[in-house]
Write an enzyme that holds these catalytic residues in place. Structure first.
Site, short mmCIF file in Angstrom:
data_model
loop_
_atom_site.label_atom_id
_atom_site.label_comp_id
_atom_site.label_asym_id
_atom_site.label_seq_id
_atom_site.Cartn_x
_atom_site.Cartn_y
_atom_site.Cartn_z
N GLU A 34 0.84 -1.21 0.00
CA GLU A 34 0.00 0.00 0.00
C GLU A 34 0.86 1.25 0.00
O GLU A 34 1.87 1.31 0.72
CB GLU A 34 -0.89 -0.03 1.24
CG GLU A 34 -2.24 0.57 1.04
CD GLU A 34 -3.12 -0.28 0.10
OE1 GLU A 34 -3.19 0.07 -1.09
OE2 GLU A 34 -3.70 -1.26 0.57
N HIS A 35 0.45 2.22 -0.80
CA HIS A 35 1.20 3.48 -0.94
C HIS A 35 2.63 3.23 -1.40
O HIS A 35 3.56 3.91 -0.97
CB HIS A 35 1.15 4.30 0.36
CG HIS A 35 -0.19 4.94 0.57
ND1 HIS A 35 -0.55 6.13 -0.02
CD2 HIS A 35 -1.28 4.54 1.27
CE1 HIS A 35 -1.79 6.44 0.32
NE2 HIS A 35 -2.25 5.48 1.10
N GLY A 130 -16.33 5.07 -3.16
CA GLY A 130 -15.57 5.78 -2.13
C GLY A 130 -15.13 4.90 -0.98
O GLY A 130 -14.90 5.38 0.12
N SER A 134 -11.44 1.10 -5.30
CA SER A 134 -11.11 1.50 -6.65
C SER A 134 -12.32 1.60 -7.58
O SER A 134 -12.27 1.20 -8.74
CB SER A 134 -10.11 0.48 -7.20
OG SER A 134 -9.41 1.01 -8.21
N SER A 135 -13.38 2.17 -7.04
CA SER A 135 -14.56 2.37 -7.88
C SER A 135 -14.23 3.34 -9.01
O SER A 135 -14.79 3.24 -10.11
CB SER A 135 -15.73 2.90 -7.05
OG SER A 135 -15.33 4.03 -6.31
N ASP A 183 -4.46 0.63 -9.47
CA ASP A 183 -5.89 0.39 -9.64
C ASP A 183 -6.27 0.16 -11.10
O ASP A 183 -7.04 -0.74 -11.43
CB ASP A 183 -6.68 1.59 -9.09
CG ASP A 183 -6.34 1.87 -7.64
OD1 ASP A 183 -5.72 1.00 -7.00
OD2 ASP A 183 -6.68 2.97 -7.16
N TYR A 233 -3.61 12.53 0.44
CA TYR A 233 -2.95 11.64 -0.52
C TYR A 233 -1.81 12.37 -1.26
O TYR A 233 -0.66 11.92 -1.24
CB TYR A 233 -3.99 11.06 -1.49
CG TYR A 233 -3.44 10.00 -2.42
CD1 TYR A 233 -3.47 8.65 -2.08
CD2 TYR A 233 -2.86 10.35 -3.64
CE1 TYR A 233 -2.96 7.68 -2.94
CE2 TYR A 233 -2.35 9.39 -4.49
CZ TYR A 233 -2.41 8.06 -4.14
OH TYR A 233 -1.90 7.10 -4.98
C1 GLA Z 1 -5.22 4.71 -4.19
C2 GLA Z 1 -4.46 5.03 -5.46
C3 GLA Z 1 -3.46 3.92 -5.79
C4 GLA Z 1 -2.59 3.60 -4.59
C5 GLA Z 1 -3.43 3.40 -3.33
C6 GLA Z 1 -2.59 3.21 -2.10
O1 GLA Z 1 -6.02 3.59 -4.39
O2 GLA Z 1 -5.35 5.18 -6.54
O3 GLA Z 1 -2.69 4.28 -6.90
O4 GLA Z 1 -1.62 4.59 -4.39
O5 GLA Z 1 -4.32 4.47 -3.12
O6 GLA Z 1 -1.85 2.04 -2.17
#
Ligand code: GLA
Length: 402
Positions: A34-35, A130, A134-135, A183, A233
């Site tokens: 993640e991130h 939301g 990843s909608s 995503d 973010y």
């Molecule tokens: C969101 C972003 C992704 C990724 C994640 C965190 O979903 O769209 O690209 O950075 O956050 O892992």
């Protein structure tokens, strides 16, 4: 379900006429990593068996009309009408916000050259909006797949990687979120029965089977609203740049080349503790993600779960993108016998957790969480998902009759 809803909406909005084309793309749950994507690192998502569907048809004239079935959207915002993109009428960002994902893809698909005909389309989804699932990428990639089917002779024909990058560009430019590639990649390239470890530097994926019926991926929605276009973010993205530069790298992508020992040894070089923590998360998360993918290959769920738990702690303490509801949900899940691991998934600040659990313990996990979770927070909801399929065109006649 989403297909039927989209077709029904299309018929009711467009005078009983039939859509000719249908395409869909899935939401995703990130198992670990993640991130890290915007730092050229590793991610390990799977496509959900929940999708966004776009159905429609080309029409004469210049007017594009898109209607959404999403219940979260105000009725007045559910329908958008605009001119088809041409050099003299390039697609612009506008209200309502949800339509910018489609507008962005429309603009980048053809560079506003005027090769896309006017169309009518209806959209429906089973991906929670939301919720960190990843909608938005599901909508972008479904819109791309729809346009691809609408314009079969369109050039250039693009590779899967190019499609994903184009949808990412649409999100950057039209939704204003400086997201990584995870995503859109998984929404394009997901394969049934597999999670996909993506190397965000080489942009190559490595499919890992996930079909063992004795384990289940359980998703818990905190219903705490997650809003990535807020400032947190982009701030994390910048902080990663700062952390990498402090260590002599050009930008955040350089974090990919570091080991945890490098970060520890160079601790005094960071401007502050915060930079150190951000770097520590990214670098340690990359290592965990690689280890987790290998563990899943071997069917070592215990190790996989342990790495998920460590990932959550790192996101909570070092990257600071969790929240009390996500922390509580993961802690409660881990109390249940049969849970291998539990972590927040997606961008954070709300949204969902992902839990790897023995299939026999799924029910008990939900019951335990519901019993112990503080009433003052929104009541969480649950669903399980097998790894689903990436974007594809749906044959309408058959699907609608089913
Ligand atoms: C969101 C972003 C992704 C990724 C994640 C965190 O979903 O769209 O690209 O950075 O956050 O892992």
């Amino acid at each position: 379900m989403a297909l039927k809803a989209a077709v029904a909406l299309f018929r009711s909005r467009f005078d009983g006429s039939e859509p000719k084309i249908a395409a869909c793309a899935p939401g995703r749950v990130n198992l670990i990593g993640e991130h890290t994507d915007y730092c050229d690192g590793f991610v390990f998502p799977m496509a959900l068996d929940r999708v966004t569907v776009v159905v429609g048809r080309a029409v004469e004239g210049d007017r594009c009309t898109i209607v959404s079935a999403a219940s979260q959207i105000d009725e007045k915002d559910a329908i958008v009408v605009f001119d088809r993109p041409t050099p003299s009428t390039p697609t612009q960002r506008d209200e309502p916000k949800w339509a910018n994902y489609v507008r962005g893809v429309l603009a980048t698909f053809d560079d506003n050259r005027g090769n896309v005909p006017a169309f009518e389309a209806a959209i429906a989804t089973t991906v929670p909006l939301g919720g960190g699932l990843s909608s938005s990428a599901a909508l972008e990639v479904a819109a791309y797949a729809f346009l691809d089917a609408l314009c079969p002779d369109h050039v250039p024909r693009r590779s899967d990687e190019e499609k994903a990058l184009l949808c990412q560009k649409a999100e950057h430019e039209y939704a204003g979120v400086p997201c990584g590639i995870m995503d859109q990649f998984i929404a394009v390239m997901g394969k049934e029965g597999h999670a996909l470890k993506i190397d965000c530097r080489t942009q190559k994926g490595d499919l890992v089977p996930l079909t063992d019926p004795s384990v289940t991926v359980l998703i818990t929605n905190s219903h705490v609203r997650h809003e990535l276009s807020g400032s947190e973010y982009p701030k994390r993205v910048q902080q990663c740049d700062g952390a990498a530069r402090a260590l002599g790298k050009a930008d955040r992508k350089g974090l990919r080349d570091l080991k945890l020992e490098d970060v520890e040894a160079a601790k005094s070089k960071f401007d502050d503790e915060l930079q150190y923590k951000r770097a520590k998360h990214v670098v340690s998360e990359n290592a965990r993600t690689n280890e987790a993918a290998e563990a899943l290959h071997r069917g070592d769920y215990t190790l996989f779960g342990k790495l998920m738990n460590e990932s959550h702690e790192s996101l909570k303490n070092d990257f600071e993108v969790s929240c009390v509801q996500l922390d509580t949900l993961t802690e409660l899940a881990r109390e249940v016998d049969g849970v291998f691991g539990s972590r927040m998934t997606g961008g954070g600040f709300g949204g969902c957790t992902v839990t790897l659990v023995k299939s026999t313990a799924v029910q008990a996990t939900q019951e335990h969480i519901l019993k112990k979770y503080p009433e003052k927070y929104p009541t969480p909801t649950f669903f399980t998902s097998a790894p689903g399929m990436g974007a594809h065109v749906i044959t309408l006649a058959r699907a609608v009759e089913e």
